[in-house]
Motif scaffolding. Structure first.
Motif, mmCIF file in Angstrom:
data_model
loop_
_atom_site.group_PDB
_atom_site.id
_atom_site.type_symbol
_atom_site.label_atom_id
_atom_site.label_comp_id
_atom_site.label_asym_id
_atom_site.label_seq_id
_atom_site.Cartn_x
_atom_site.Cartn_y
_atom_site.Cartn_z
ATOM 1 N N ALA A 1 0.814 -1.221 0.000
ATOM 2 C CA ALA A 1 0.000 0.000 0.000
ATOM 3 C C ALA A 1 0.845 1.268 0.000
ATOM 4 N N GLU A 2 2.167 1.143 0.164
ATOM 5 C CA GLU A 2 3.017 2.319 0.294
ATOM 6 C C GLU A 2 3.833 2.619 -0.961
ATOM 7 N N GLY A 3 3.304 2.216 -2.106
ATOM 8 C CA GLY A 3 3.954 2.550 -3.363
ATOM 9 C C GLY A 3 3.493 3.891 -3.911
ATOM 10 N N ARG A 4 2.750 4.657 -3.121
ATOM 11 C CA ARG A 4 2.236 5.967 -3.539
ATOM 12 C C ARG A 4 2.453 6.989 -2.425
ATOM 13 N N PHE A 5 2.369 8.254 -2.787
ATOM 14 C CA PHE A 5 2.507 9.322 -1.805
ATOM 15 C C PHE A 5 1.272 9.360 -0.924
ATOM 16 N N ASN A 6 1.467 9.377 0.374
ATOM 17 C CA ASN A 6 0.368 9.407 1.331
ATOM 18 C C ASN A 6 -0.059 10.850 1.567
ATOM 19 N N ILE A 7 -1.262 11.188 1.107
ATOM 20 C CA ILE A 7 -1.714 12.579 1.187
ATOM 21 C C ILE A 7 -1.873 13.051 2.634
ATOM 22 N N SER B 1 0.288 12.929 4.725
ATOM 23 C CA SER B 1 1.589 13.452 5.144
ATOM 24 C C SER B 1 1.602 14.969 5.230
ATOM 25 N N VAL B 2 0.667 15.627 4.559
ATOM 26 C CA VAL B 2 0.651 17.098 4.580
ATOM 27 C C VAL B 2 -0.017 17.647 5.836
ATOM 28 N N ARG B 3 -0.565 16.783 6.670
ATOM 29 C CA ARG B 3 -1.297 17.260 7.840
ATOM 30 C C ARG B 3 -0.399 17.906 8.892
ATOM 31 N N THR C 1 3.553 7.818 6.293
ATOM 32 C CA THR C 1 4.232 6.677 5.685
ATOM 33 C C THR C 1 5.176 7.148 4.588
ATOM 34 N N ALA C 2 6.241 6.369 4.373
ATOM 35 C CA ALA C 2 7.197 6.659 3.308
ATOM 36 C C ALA C 2 6.761 5.960 2.023
ATOM 37 N N ILE C 3 7.331 6.382 0.913
ATOM 38 C CA ILE C 3 7.066 5.744 -0.379
ATOM 39 C C ILE C 3 8.065 4.626 -0.583
ATOM 40 N N ASN C 4 7.583 3.415 -0.750
ATOM 41 C CA ASN C 4 8.462 2.277 -0.996
ATOM 42 C C ASN C 4 8.823 2.252 -2.482
ATOM 43 N N LEU C 5 10.103 2.488 -2.789
ATOM 44 C CA LEU C 5 10.528 2.521 -4.188
ATOM 45 C C LEU C 5 10.372 1.167 -4.866
ATOM 46 N N ASN C 6 10.259 0.099 -4.089
ATOM 47 C CA ASN C 6 10.062 -1.224 -4.673
ATOM 48 C C ASN C 6 8.625 -1.452 -5.128
ATOM 49 N N ALA C 7 7.726 -0.544 -4.749
ATOM 50 C CA ALA C 7 6.314 -0.693 -5.129
ATOM 51 C C ALA C 7 5.804 0.483 -5.955
ATOM 52 N N LYS D 1 11.112 -0.296 2.253
ATOM 53 C CA LYS D 1 10.243 -1.205 3.001
ATOM 54 C C LYS D 1 8.910 -0.532 3.279
ATOM 55 N N SER D 2 7.951 -1.321 3.760
ATOM 56 C CA SER D 2 6.594 -0.824 3.989
ATOM 57 C C SER D 2 6.043 -1.333 5.315
ATOM 58 N N SER D 3 5.045 -0.619 5.785
ATOM 59 C CA SER D 3 4.325 -1.052 6.982
ATOM 60 C C SER D 3 2.834 -1.225 6.702
ATOM 61 N N SER D 4 2.403 -0.884 5.487
ATOM 62 C CA SER D 4 0.971 -0.962 5.138
ATOM 63 C C SER D 4 0.783 -1.805 3.880
#
Length: 294
Positions: A107-113, A115-117, A184-190, A238-241
């Motif tokens: 789920a972390e292959g995209r920018f988490n919106i 994060s702007v909060r 969450t960070a963006i996983n470059l592998n996804a 890596k990912s957590s989601s």
């Protein structure tokens, strides 16, 4: 002695009509009772099918939780689509009376919106870069940030469409942006090739990294060094989601569910893997992997 008058032809006809009428009414009542009984039986059958399908759907979710927990314990420093957890995916697997489908994805292959909060400048800048690439007007970027800060954390990007986001822009946004709990960070592998191009600001570098990832299954810091680039802000390997989507079809009944699963550390340092959000049937949000894909 008075003789009883035998009914005439007209009276006999009326009697026959009345008898036939009563027979028709009785037949209709019997048919109605049978129809209601059949409906009740059909409803009961479908309820049993739905209950069994739902149990199988939850069983698929549990298998994903177990696999992701095991992965976190033995290989938690990297996540990619060639790990054992990704091999859970199946399409039209035969089960008694029907079929079963399971799709699982990072789920972390995209920018988490979300994060702007917290006002982090890097998150705002990255969202602006994404917006410029997909031709999202500046005023809509501001509106999206305000919406997330006031209404967030959001669990779905679809409300942004109601805030005036053009459908074509929204479609492109949902390919590179998601809505996950927390930061969450963006996983470059996804990450999709389109997002890699935005992150590295160089189509050639992004294309080479996509080729490397396709060949070996994942990326490392050395792969970035070989391309003379550094790890972009807000990115990792890596990912957590994770998403898991399950569907069970039994007879004429189908049950479907999408679940967001997260791995996290408790206060005492123990790794836990738990479902944090669920969506059923038509409520499945964008970003959830389609059946038949990773």
């Amino acid at each position: 002695m008075t003789r009883q008058r035998e009914p005439g032809a007209a009276e006999q006809g009326m009697i026959l009509v009345n008898v036939l009428m009563f027979v028709a009414i009785a037949s209709g009542l019997v048919l109605l009772m049978i129809d209601r009984e059949e409906l009740a039986l059909d409803r009961g059958l479908r309820m049993r099918e739905a209950a069994r399908a739902q149990a199988i759907v939850r069983g698929g979710e549990l298998s994903a939780v177990v696999a992701l927990r095991r992965d976190g314990e033995v290989a938690g420093d990297v996540d990619h689509a060639r790990e054992p957890w990704a091999k859970l995916a199946t399409t039209a697997a035969p089960i008694e009376g029907g079929t079963f489908d399971l799709a699982i994805g990072d789920a972390e292959g995209r920018f988490n919106i979300n994060s702007v909060r917290n006002g982090e400048a890097g998150a705002v800048v990255l969202l602006q870069q994404i917006a410029n690439d997909i031709d999202m007007p500046p005023e809509q970027v501001i509106a999206a940030i305000q919406y997330v800060r006031l209404q967030g954390p959001v669990t779905d990007l679809r409300p942004l469409r109601l805030a005036g986001l053009e459908p074509k822009v929204a479609d492109r946004l949902e390919k590179v942006v998601t809505a996950l709990p927390g930061i969450t960070a963006i996983n470059l592998n996804a990450a999709e090739p389109e997002l890699l191009r935005i992150l590295f600001q160089d189509p050639l570098v992004a294309s080479r990294l996509v080729q490397v990832r396709a060949r070996q299954g994942f990326l490392t810091l050395k792969d970035l060094d070989d391309q003379h680039v550094t790890l972009p802000w807000g990115c990792s390997f890596k990912s957590s989601s994770f998403w898991v989507r399950t569907r069970a079809t039994i007879g004429g009944t189908t049950q479907q569910e999408a679940t967001l699963i997260q791995r996290r550390r408790t206060r005492d340092g123990k790794l836990e893997t738990v479902p944090v959000e669920r969506w059923r049937n038509a409520a499945v949000p964008p970003g959830v992997p389609a059946f038949g894909t990773l």
